[in-house]
Structure formats: structure tokens, C-alpha cells
Design a protein around this motif. Sequence first.
Motif, mmCIF file in Angstrom:
data_model
loop_
_atom_site.group_PDB
_atom_site.id
_atom_site.type_symbol
_atom_site.label_atom_id
_atom_site.label_comp_id
_atom_site.label_asym_id
_atom_site.label_seq_id
_atom_site.Cartn_x
_atom_site.Cartn_y
_atom_site.Cartn_z
ATOM 1 N N SER A 188 28.801 -9.132 -2.079
ATOM 2 C CA SER A 188 28.939 -7.683 -2.177
ATOM 3 C C SER A 188 27.645 -7.071 -2.703
ATOM 4 O O SER A 188 27.146 -6.071 -2.177
ATOM 5 C CB SER A 188 30.112 -7.331 -3.096
ATOM 6 N N ARG A 189 27.100 -7.677 -3.742
ATOM 7 C CA ARG A 189 25.836 -7.188 -4.299
ATOM 8 C C ARG A 189 24.713 -7.321 -3.283
ATOM 9 O O ARG A 189 23.891 -6.412 -3.112
ATOM 10 C CB ARG A 189 25.490 -7.974 -5.569
ATOM 11 N N GLU A 205 20.831 -5.647 -3.064
ATOM 12 C CA GLU A 205 20.327 -6.275 -4.283
ATOM 13 C C GLU A 205 19.848 -7.693 -3.964
ATOM 14 O O GLU A 205 20.546 -8.463 -3.311
ATOM 15 C CB GLU A 205 21.440 -6.332 -5.334
ATOM 16 N N ALA A 206 18.648 -8.028 -4.399
ATOM 17 C CA ALA A 206 18.134 -9.386 -4.224
ATOM 18 C C ALA A 206 18.734 -10.276 -5.309
ATOM 19 O O ALA A 206 18.586 -9.999 -6.498
ATOM 20 C CB ALA A 206 16.619 -9.403 -4.310
ATOM 21 N N ILE A 207 19.404 -11.321 -4.911
ATOM 22 C CA ILE A 207 19.996 -12.271 -5.840
ATOM 23 C C ILE A 207 19.068 -13.487 -5.841
ATOM 24 O O ILE A 207 19.000 -14.213 -4.858
ATOM 25 C CB ILE A 207 21.420 -12.690 -5.409
ATOM 26 N N THR A 208 18.329 -13.688 -6.901
ATOM 27 C CA THR A 208 17.339 -14.752 -6.919
ATOM 28 C C THR A 208 17.783 -15.986 -7.692
ATOM 29 O O THR A 208 17.175 -17.038 -7.574
ATOM 30 C CB THR A 208 16.005 -14.232 -7.506
ATOM 31 N N GLU A 209 18.815 -15.845 -8.507
ATOM 32 C CA GLU A 209 19.320 -16.986 -9.268
ATOM 33 C C GLU A 209 20.829 -17.064 -9.137
ATOM 34 O O GLU A 209 21.499 -16.052 -8.982
ATOM 35 C CB GLU A 209 18.958 -16.854 -10.744
ATOM 36 N N THR A 256 18.845 -11.687 0.279
ATOM 37 C CA THR A 256 18.149 -12.655 -0.569
ATOM 38 C C THR A 256 19.180 -13.209 -1.533
ATOM 39 O O THR A 256 19.675 -12.517 -2.403
ATOM 40 C CB THR A 256 17.004 -11.972 -1.354
ATOM 41 N N ILE A 257 19.523 -14.481 -1.304
ATOM 42 C CA ILE A 257 20.513 -15.148 -2.145
ATOM 43 C C ILE A 257 20.025 -16.564 -2.441
ATOM 44 O O ILE A 257 19.213 -17.112 -1.687
ATOM 45 C CB ILE A 257 21.906 -15.193 -1.481
ATOM 46 N N PRO A 258 20.488 -17.162 -3.541
ATOM 47 C CA PRO A 258 20.028 -18.526 -3.854
ATOM 48 C C PRO A 258 20.604 -19.549 -2.886
ATOM 49 O O PRO A 258 21.604 -19.352 -2.286
ATOM 50 C CB PRO A 258 20.544 -18.762 -5.264
#
Length: 77
Positions: free
Chosen positions: A27-28, A33-37, A75-77
Amino acid sequence: MTADLVATEWTVRALANHMVGGCLLFSRAARGEAITERPAPTDLLGDDPSAAYGQASEAAIESWNEPGALDRTLTIP
């Protein structure tokens, strides 16, 4: 990973918690939203796992229905 290994490491609650976390993460990401971790493991189910999943899945549906969501690069881990 074998079926036996998966069956011994996951409880139903752990799987449901994982599904809620996935809904929230995607959802984020769908909102740009870039999820980097990877998020730290936490209990996302509380006392009402069904409600937690319902809220998280609704948030994911709403995010993916926003204009432009399907055109974004995630962008996801």
C-alpha cells in the motif's frame, strides 16, 4: 524450501501477520513511497486479526486504485 520446513516454521498467526504486513508495505509502495528496508518484525494483528487484515487489505485496494498507481515503479526490499 520443502513443504515440511515451511509447515514447521510458520504458524497461522505468523502467516496472517505476514499477509497484513505485505498489504501495508505494498500500500505504501503503491502511493509512491520508496521502501528501502524490511520493516522490523512486529505484531500487526492485535486482538482482532480479521479486522487487522480487513483494514490492511482495504488500504492496499485504495492505494492501487489511486490514479497513476499502476504506472509507478516500486522500490521495495
